[in-house]
Motif scaffolding. Structure first.
Motif, PDB file in Angstrom:
ATOM      1  N   VAL A   1      -1.671   6.920  -5.089  1.00 34.95           N
ATOM      2  CA  VAL A   1      -2.964   6.921  -5.782  1.00 34.95           C
ATOM      3  C   VAL A   1      -3.526   5.511  -5.798  1.00 34.95           C
ATOM      4  N   GLU A   2      -4.732   5.374  -5.256  1.00 36.27           N
ATOM      5  CA  GLU A   2      -5.413   4.077  -5.236  1.00 36.27           C
ATOM      6  C   GLU A   2      -6.787   4.245  -5.878  1.00 36.27           C
ATOM      7  N   CYS A   3      -6.923   3.827  -7.115  1.00 37.97           N
ATOM      8  CA  CYS A   3      -8.229   3.873  -7.785  1.00 37.97           C
ATOM      9  C   CYS A   3      -8.189   2.939  -8.984  1.00 37.97           C
TER      10      CYS A   3
ATOM     11  N   ARG B   1      -7.780   1.355 -12.619  1.00 40.65           N
ATOM     12  CA  ARG B   1      -6.692   1.538 -13.569  1.00 40.65           C
ATOM     13  C   ARG B   1      -7.111   2.456 -14.707  1.00 40.65           C
TER      14      ARG B   1
ATOM     15  N   ASN C   1       4.410   9.154  -7.444  1.00 39.80           N
ATOM     16  CA  ASN C   1       3.119   8.497  -7.220  1.00 39.80           C
ATOM     17  C   ASN C   1       2.359   8.288  -8.525  1.00 39.80           C
TER      18      ASN C   1
ATOM     19  N   GLU D   1       4.015   5.408 -10.364  1.00 38.35           N
ATOM     20  CA  GLU D   1       3.660   4.136  -9.738  1.00 38.35           C
ATOM     21  C   GLU D   1       2.239   3.728 -10.125  1.00 38.35           C
ATOM     22  N   TYR D   2       1.335   4.709 -10.137  1.00 38.38           N
ATOM     23  CA  TYR D   2      -0.043   4.412 -10.539  1.00 38.38           C
ATOM     24  C   TYR D   2      -0.094   3.957 -12.002  1.00 38.38           C
TER      25      TYR D   2
ATOM     26  N   LYS E   1       1.237   0.373 -12.228  1.00 42.27           N
ATOM     27  CA  LYS E   1       0.250  -0.611 -11.766  1.00 42.27           C
ATOM     28  C   LYS E   1      -0.904  -0.742 -12.757  1.00 42.27           C
ATOM     29  N   SER E   2      -1.233   0.360 -13.429  1.00 37.82           N
ATOM     30  CA  SER E   2      -2.314   0.338 -14.417  1.00 37.82           C
ATOM     31  C   SER E   2      -1.896  -0.308 -15.728  1.00 37.82           C
TER      32      SER E   2
END
Length: 359
Positions: free
Chosen positions: A99-101, A103, A136, A139-140, A143-144
């Motif tokens: 997931v890339e978006c 935070r 995933n 991990e998101y 990172k957030s």
């Protein structure tokens, strides 16, 4: 243009959403925050998302909602013009991809293939969503630097329990055949919970775990879940025919009560502490669920029938049978949650909404 939730949902559906926004959720904690939810086109996520957006309309929460969906078309059909809201964003991808978006402050992982159809026809994809998908999302969330992450697990993680009681608590754990592909969902959920607690410990994350009972509510007319088939029978004004004695005893919980419970656990639950979600007023056998569905609409004159005449007789519980899928939700009750919708009322609401959707 006005994209108020109340103006873009049928009044029957908005009435359900309003019961969530009126509940004792700590809405101020969501003020000016971002909530990311996977499985955005799913049954339970729809209610949570609409409640969050309605909370913005009613309480000026200014909560941004990011929903991960696999199908843009399905999301368009589900949300319509609500997708034009500035506080609602879609991420279109499979949860099994990273997931890339932007935070998020709060993360809810609700994406899953929970249908028996998928267990039989796509067991690899089912377990993948619970393993890779959960990885995933964690991990998101990491990172957030998310404040809280909710993993929506399932009562199916318990397996076949023999605890000598008539209910299952969070500390119980039963047998699962790990080499049976049909346990792809249950075994995947077990692993997802362990993975989540690993992340909580290793990366100092705040992770909550919910184990819902059988969630029911307004479903698609062709939904293959047994309770949804009962509703479809009523909508079509057909008698209900059971092909078994319907003796299985289960915990059911209406979708709005479940949505409220999930938000309560997200905001107030203890870290890595699983919470059962169940309504003690909706612990019922399959045959009595069907009977309640018939009796809720006496004006239709429907009947409950059995394919095998011997199944008409009330089954006698076996003393050597496994503990029924009845969940003890007292830990959740101690957080301040209690179910508001009993079985008969939930059935009436579901059929009323399904009827208007299938005119």
């Amino acid at each position: 243009m006005d994209y108020n939730v109340k103006n873009h949902l049928h009044p029957y559906i908005y009435e359900d959403i309003k019961t969530i926004t009126d509940s004792n959720i700590n809405w101020p904690r969501l003020k000016n925050k971002t909530v990311f939810i996977s499985g955005g086109s799913g049954f339970i996520a729809f209610y949570i998302i609409c409640a969050l957006l309605a909370g913005n309309d009613l309480y000026n929460n200014n909560t941004k909602v990011i929903a991960l969906v696999r199908s843009r078309k399905k999301a368009d059909n589900k949300y319509g013009e609500l997708l034009n809201r500035a506080d609602f964003e879609l991420v279109v991808q499979d949860v099994c991809s990273p997931v890339e978006c932007d935070r998020a402050d709060f993360v809810i992982h609700a994406a899953s293939q929970a249908s028996a159809f998928h267990f039989e026809n796509d067991p690899a994809g089912t377990i993948d969503a619970n393993l890779t998908g959960t990885l995933n999302m964690l991990e998101y969330a990491k990172k957030s630097n998310a404040t809280s992450t909710l993993i929506v697990s399932s009562l199916k993680i318990y397996g076949e329990v023999y605890n000598g009681k008539d209910y299952i608590s969070e500390k119980d754990l039963g047998y699962l055949d790990i080499d049976n592909y049909k346990n792809c969902y249950a075994q995947g959920k077990r692993a997802a919970e362990t993975l989540s607690c690993c992340y909580a410990n290793q990366y100092n994350m705040n992770i909550k775990i919910a184990r819902p009972a059988y969630i029911y509510g307004p479903a698609n007319i062709d939904d293959d879940r047994v309770w949804a088939q009962f509703f479809a029978n009523v909508v079509r004004r057909q008698n209900i025919l059971l092909k078994s004695n319907g003796a299985a005893l289960r915990s059911f919980c209406y979708v709005t009560d479940t949505a409220t419970a999930l938000l309560k656990i997200l905001l107030d639950g203890e870290n890595c502490t699983p919470y059962n979600i169940a309504n003690p007023n909706s612990d019922v056998t399959i045959r009595n669920f069907a009977k309640t569905a018939v009796e809720a609409f006496p004006e239709l004159g429907l009947t409950l029938n059995f394919a095998n005449p011997d199944d008409r007789n009330e089954p006698v519980p076996s003393p050597i049978a496994p503990t029924p899928e009845v969940l003890d939700a007292r830990a959740l009750n101690r957080l301040g949650w209690s179910a508001q919708v009993d079985l008969a009322e939930g059935i009436k609401r579901s059929v009323k909404i399904m009827s208007l959707q299938n005119k």
